[in-house]
Design a protein around this motif. Structure first.
Motif, short mmCIF file in Angstrom:
data_model
loop_
_atom_site.label_atom_id
_atom_site.label_comp_id
_atom_site.label_asym_id
_atom_site.label_seq_id
_atom_site.Cartn_x
_atom_site.Cartn_y
_atom_site.Cartn_z
N PRO A 37 28.36 -25.48 -15.20
CA PRO A 37 28.73 -24.76 -16.43
C PRO A 37 27.71 -24.96 -17.55
N ALA A 38 27.14 -26.14 -17.65
CA ALA A 38 26.13 -26.38 -18.67
C ALA A 38 24.87 -25.55 -18.41
N VAL A 39 24.44 -25.52 -17.15
CA VAL A 39 23.25 -24.75 -16.80
C VAL A 39 23.49 -23.26 -17.05
N ALA A 93 26.13 -31.19 -19.98
CA ALA A 93 26.68 -31.39 -18.63
C ALA A 93 27.67 -32.54 -18.59
N LYS A 94 27.47 -33.54 -19.42
CA LYS A 94 28.40 -34.67 -19.45
C LYS A 94 29.76 -34.27 -20.01
N LYS A 95 29.78 -33.18 -20.78
CA LYS A 95 31.04 -32.73 -21.37
C LYS A 95 31.74 -31.66 -20.56
N ILE A 96 30.96 -30.73 -19.97
CA ILE A 96 31.61 -29.61 -19.29
C ILE A 96 31.25 -29.48 -17.81
N GLY A 97 30.37 -30.33 -17.32
CA GLY A 97 29.95 -30.26 -15.93
C GLY A 97 28.56 -29.65 -15.81
#
Length: 100
Positions: free
Chosen positions: A79-81, A72-76
């Motif tokens: 989108p990570a979920v 999530a820190k890289k792609i939001g």
């Protein structure tokens, strides 16, 4: 009563857990959703694929949850979920397809 496919349960648990935690601002409540869905999915995995499949997929479910945080820190966050939920659903389908 028709069974809900385990890939859908696993993906819904990951997405639903995050959604509940985010919208209620109560992370433990999201954890409850995540855990309940994980338990239901694990039971389905055991019934369909056996103990080895259940242990492996449950481990993958926990790893997907944990891995979504740095991702999530890289792609939001969303989108990570969605990424880990899709990966978990694919893994579940691959190991249990045609066995139900």
């Amino acid at each position: 009563m028709p069974r809900i496919p385990s890939p859908a349960i696993a993906a819904a648990g990951l997405m639903g857990g995050y959604a509940v935690a985010r919208w209620t601002k109560k992370r433990p409540l999201g954890g409850v959703v995540l855990a309940v869905a994980g338990g239901v999915a694990a039971r389905e995995w055991q019934q369909v694929g056996g103990v080895k499949a259940s242990v492996g997929l449950t481990s993958a479910y926990v790893a997907a949850f944990a891995g979504s945080h740095p991702l999530a820190k890289k792609i939001g966050a969303w989108p990570a979920v969605f990424s880990v939920a899709g990966g978990m659903a694919a893994a579940s389908w691959a190991l249990t397809r045609g066995k139900a």
